[in-house]
Scaffold this motif. Structure first.
Motif, PDB file in Angstrom:
ATOM      1  N   GLN A  64       3.205   7.343  -6.740  1.00 42.73           N
ATOM      2  CA  GLN A  64       1.833   8.037  -6.220  1.00 42.73           C
ATOM      3  C   GLN A  64       1.705   7.004  -4.902  1.00 42.73           C
ATOM      4  O   GLN A  64       1.239   7.733  -3.914  1.00 42.73           O
ATOM      5  CB  GLN A  64       0.805   7.694  -7.143  1.00 42.73           C
ATOM      6  CG  GLN A  64       0.769   8.851  -8.334  1.00 42.73           C
ATOM      7  CD  GLN A  64      -0.126   8.455  -9.440  1.00 42.73           C
ATOM      8  OE1 GLN A  64      -0.947   7.553  -9.230  1.00 42.73           O
ATOM      9  NE2 GLN A  64      -0.179   9.299 -10.577  1.00 42.73           N
ATOM     10  N   ASP A  65       1.751   5.698  -4.900  1.00 42.47           N
ATOM     11  CA  ASP A  65       1.506   4.635  -3.774  1.00 42.47           C
ATOM     12  C   ASP A  65       2.754   3.747  -3.582  1.00 42.47           C
ATOM     13  O   ASP A  65       2.295   2.755  -4.144  1.00 42.47           O
ATOM     14  CB  ASP A  65       0.253   4.447  -3.840  1.00 42.47           C
ATOM     15  CG  ASP A  65      -0.190   3.746  -2.592  1.00 42.47           C
ATOM     16  OD1 ASP A  65       0.421   3.416  -1.675  1.00 42.47           O
ATOM     17  OD2 ASP A  65      -1.388   3.157  -2.566  1.00 42.47           O
ATOM     18  N   ASP A  67       3.075   1.603  -1.438  1.00 44.09           N
ATOM     19  CA  ASP A  67       2.520   0.473  -0.835  1.00 44.09           C
ATOM     20  C   ASP A  67       1.558  -0.354  -1.535  1.00 44.09           C
ATOM     21  O   ASP A  67       1.003  -1.409  -1.384  1.00 44.09           O
ATOM     22  CB  ASP A  67       1.995   0.914   0.251  1.00 44.09           C
ATOM     23  CG  ASP A  67       2.791   1.398   1.401  1.00 44.09           C
ATOM     24  OD1 ASP A  67       3.745   0.826   1.394  1.00 44.09           O
ATOM     25  OD2 ASP A  67       2.418   2.289   2.307  1.00 44.09           O
ATOM     26  N   ARG A  68       1.340  -0.046  -2.972  1.00 47.18           N
ATOM     27  CA  ARG A  68       0.268  -0.501  -3.797  1.00 47.18           C
ATOM     28  C   ARG A  68       0.749  -1.997  -4.274  1.00 47.18           C
ATOM     29  O   ARG A  68       2.149  -2.004  -4.352  1.00 47.18           O
ATOM     30  CB  ARG A  68      -0.096   0.280  -4.934  1.00 47.18           C
ATOM     31  CG  ARG A  68       0.929   0.394  -5.942  1.00 47.18           C
ATOM     32  CD  ARG A  68       0.360   1.452  -6.936  1.00 47.18           C
ATOM     33  NE  ARG A  68      -0.685   1.044  -7.695  1.00 47.18           N
ATOM     34  CZ  ARG A  68      -1.777   1.838  -8.322  1.00 47.18           C
ATOM     35  NH1 ARG A  68      -1.521   3.251  -8.318  1.00 47.18           N
ATOM     36  NH2 ARG A  68      -2.825   1.386  -8.782  1.00 47.18           N
TER      37      ARG A  68
END
Length: 170
Positions: A64-65, A67-68
Protein backbone atom coordinates in the motif's frame (compact mmCIF):
# COMPACT_ATOMS: atom_id res chain seq x y z
CA UNK A 1 22.07 -22.87 24.39
CA UNK A 2 18.73 -24.35 25.39
CA UNK A 3 17.00 -22.36 28.16
CA UNK A 4 17.08 -25.43 30.41
CA UNK A 5 20.88 -25.30 30.30
CA UNK A 6 20.87 -22.35 32.73
CA UNK A 7 19.03 -24.41 35.34
CA UNK A 8 21.05 -27.61 34.97
CA UNK A 9 23.90 -26.46 37.23
CA UNK A 10 23.99 -25.37 40.84
CA UNK A 11 26.87 -22.94 40.47
CA UNK A 12 28.02 -20.51 37.84
CA UNK A 13 31.42 -22.26 37.77
CA UNK A 14 29.77 -25.58 36.88
CA UNK A 15 27.91 -23.89 34.05
CA UNK A 16 31.11 -22.22 32.77
CA UNK A 17 32.92 -25.57 32.96
CA UNK A 18 30.09 -27.16 30.95
CA UNK A 19 30.24 -24.42 28.30
CA UNK A 20 34.02 -24.78 28.00
CA UNK A 21 33.71 -28.56 27.86
CA UNK A 22 31.08 -28.27 25.13
CA UNK A 23 33.33 -25.98 23.13
CA UNK A 24 36.12 -28.52 23.44
CA UNK A 25 33.72 -31.45 22.97
CA UNK A 26 34.85 -33.01 26.24
CA UNK A 27 33.28 -34.42 29.38
CA UNK A 28 32.23 -31.82 31.97
CA UNK A 29 32.96 -31.81 35.69
CA UNK A 30 29.67 -33.63 36.28
CA UNK A 31 30.85 -36.57 34.14
CA UNK A 32 28.32 -35.92 31.35
CA UNK A 33 29.21 -35.17 27.76
CA UNK A 34 28.58 -31.45 27.46
CA UNK A 35 28.29 -31.28 23.69
CA UNK A 36 25.35 -28.84 23.78
CA UNK A 37 26.88 -25.93 21.89
CA UNK A 38 26.08 -27.15 18.42
CA UNK A 39 26.17 -24.79 15.50
CA UNK A 40 22.87 -23.81 13.98
CA UNK A 41 22.87 -24.84 10.35
CA UNK A 42 20.71 -23.38 7.62
CA UNK A 43 17.75 -25.43 6.53
CA UNK A 44 17.38 -25.86 2.76
CA UNK A 45 14.66 -23.21 2.39
CA UNK A 46 16.20 -20.87 -0.15
CA UNK A 47 13.51 -21.52 -2.77
CA UNK A 48 10.92 -20.02 -0.49
CA UNK A 49 8.55 -20.93 2.29
CA UNK A 50 5.06 -19.42 2.42
CA UNK A 51 4.96 -16.26 4.51
CA UNK A 52 3.40 -16.26 7.98
CA UNK A 53 0.23 -14.32 8.70
CA UNK A 54 2.26 -11.51 10.30
CA UNK A 55 4.57 -11.35 7.28
CA UNK A 56 1.57 -11.30 4.96
CA UNK A 57 0.13 -8.34 6.87
CA UNK A 58 3.48 -6.55 6.72
CA UNK A 59 3.68 -7.10 2.97
CA UNK A 60 0.13 -5.82 2.47
CA UNK A 61 1.04 -2.63 4.32
CA UNK A 62 4.27 -2.38 2.35
CA UNK A 63 2.40 -2.78 -0.95
CA UNK A 64 0.00 0.00 0.00
CA UNK A 65 2.87 2.36 0.80
CA UNK A 66 6.47 1.23 0.12
CA UNK A 67 7.79 4.40 1.79
CA UNK A 68 6.22 3.71 5.16
CA UNK A 69 8.57 3.05 8.06
CA UNK A 70 6.24 2.53 11.01
CA UNK A 71 7.06 -1.20 11.01
CA UNK A 72 10.74 -0.54 11.68
CA UNK A 73 12.26 -1.15 15.08
CA UNK A 74 15.00 1.39 15.67
CA UNK A 75 17.65 1.23 18.36
CA UNK A 76 20.09 4.09 18.86
CA UNK A 77 22.72 4.22 21.60
CA UNK A 78 25.40 6.72 22.56
CA UNK A 79 28.62 4.94 23.54
CA UNK A 80 31.27 6.91 25.39
CA UNK A 81 34.86 5.80 25.70
CA UNK A 82 36.93 3.50 23.56
CA UNK A 83 35.21 1.12 21.17
CA UNK A 84 36.70 -1.76 19.24
CA UNK A 85 34.74 -1.32 16.02
CA UNK A 86 36.13 -4.53 14.53
CA UNK A 87 34.65 -6.54 17.41
CA UNK A 88 31.35 -4.66 17.21
CA UNK A 89 31.12 -5.26 13.47
CA UNK A 90 32.02 -8.95 13.89
CA UNK A 91 29.31 -9.33 16.55
CA UNK A 92 26.78 -7.65 14.25
CA UNK A 93 27.74 -9.89 11.34
CA UNK A 94 27.47 -12.96 13.60
CA UNK A 95 24.00 -11.82 14.70
CA UNK A 96 22.90 -11.55 11.05
CA UNK A 97 24.32 -14.97 10.23
CA UNK A 98 22.71 -16.57 13.27
CA UNK A 99 19.17 -15.25 12.79
CA UNK A 100 17.30 -16.10 9.59
CA UNK A 101 14.75 -13.32 10.13
CA UNK A 102 17.57 -10.81 9.64
CA UNK A 103 18.49 -12.46 6.31
CA UNK A 104 14.98 -12.80 4.90
CA UNK A 105 13.51 -11.15 1.82
CA UNK A 106 10.16 -11.78 0.16
CA UNK A 107 9.11 -12.87 -3.31
CA UNK A 108 6.08 -14.00 -5.26
CA UNK A 109 6.05 -17.66 -6.23
CA UNK A 110 3.05 -18.11 -8.46
CA UNK A 111 0.12 -16.69 -6.53
CA UNK A 112 1.81 -17.25 -3.16
CA UNK A 113 4.10 -14.87 -1.30
CA UNK A 114 7.16 -16.62 0.06
CA UNK A 115 10.01 -15.76 2.37
CA UNK A 116 13.47 -16.41 1.04
CA UNK A 117 16.29 -16.75 3.53
CA UNK A 118 19.61 -15.57 2.12
CA UNK A 119 22.30 -18.19 2.82
CA UNK A 120 24.89 -17.16 5.40
CA UNK A 121 27.69 -17.33 2.83
CA UNK A 122 25.84 -14.95 0.48
CA UNK A 123 24.46 -12.35 2.89
CA UNK A 124 26.21 -8.97 3.06
CA UNK A 125 25.21 -7.23 6.29
CA UNK A 126 24.45 -3.53 5.93
CA UNK A 127 27.11 -1.70 7.94
CA UNK A 128 27.79 2.03 7.63
CA UNK A 129 30.60 3.63 9.58
CA UNK A 130 31.30 7.34 9.45
CA UNK A 131 33.70 9.54 11.40
CA UNK A 132 32.20 12.99 11.90
CA UNK A 133 34.33 13.86 14.93
CA UNK A 134 36.19 16.65 13.12
CA UNK A 135 32.99 18.65 12.71
CA UNK A 136 32.26 20.99 15.66
CA UNK A 137 28.53 20.15 15.33
CA UNK A 138 29.14 16.39 15.32
CA UNK A 139 26.36 15.53 17.76
CA UNK A 140 23.81 17.63 15.87
CA UNK A 141 24.91 16.05 12.58
CA UNK A 142 24.69 12.57 14.14
CA UNK A 143 21.11 13.23 15.24
CA UNK A 144 20.19 14.47 11.75
CA UNK A 145 21.80 11.43 10.10
CA UNK A 146 20.02 9.06 12.48
CA UNK A 147 16.68 10.82 11.95
CA UNK A 148 17.08 10.52 8.17
CA UNK A 149 18.15 6.90 8.45
CA UNK A 150 15.20 6.02 10.69
CA UNK A 151 12.86 7.34 8.01
CA UNK A 152 14.50 5.39 5.17
CA UNK A 153 12.35 2.39 4.22
CA UNK A 154 13.64 -1.05 3.25
CA UNK A 155 12.76 -2.71 -0.03
CA UNK A 156 11.42 -5.91 1.51
CA UNK A 157 11.85 -7.74 -1.81
CA UNK A 158 15.53 -6.98 -2.28
CA UNK A 159 17.38 -6.41 0.99
CA UNK A 160 17.16 -7.98 4.45
CA UNK A 161 15.47 -5.66 6.96
CA UNK A 162 18.49 -4.92 9.12
CA UNK A 163 21.23 -2.31 9.02
CA UNK A 164 23.76 -0.81 11.37
CA UNK A 165 25.09 2.74 11.39
CA UNK A 166 28.08 3.74 13.52
CA UNK A 167 28.84 7.44 13.79
CA UNK A 168 31.98 8.61 15.57
CA UNK A 169 31.39 11.97 17.21
CA UNK A 170 34.53 12.22 19.33
Amino acid sequence: LPAAFVFMYRTFKQMVDAVNAARNNTIGSDGINQNVLKAIHDLPRYDGVPVSLSQEQLLLLYEQDPDRTDYLVVEADWIQGSLDTAVLKAAYEYLIQRHEALRTVFAAKGSTMVQKVIPTDKVVPSWVEEDISSDPDAEEIALRILQEDMQAPFNLYRVPPCKAVLLRCE
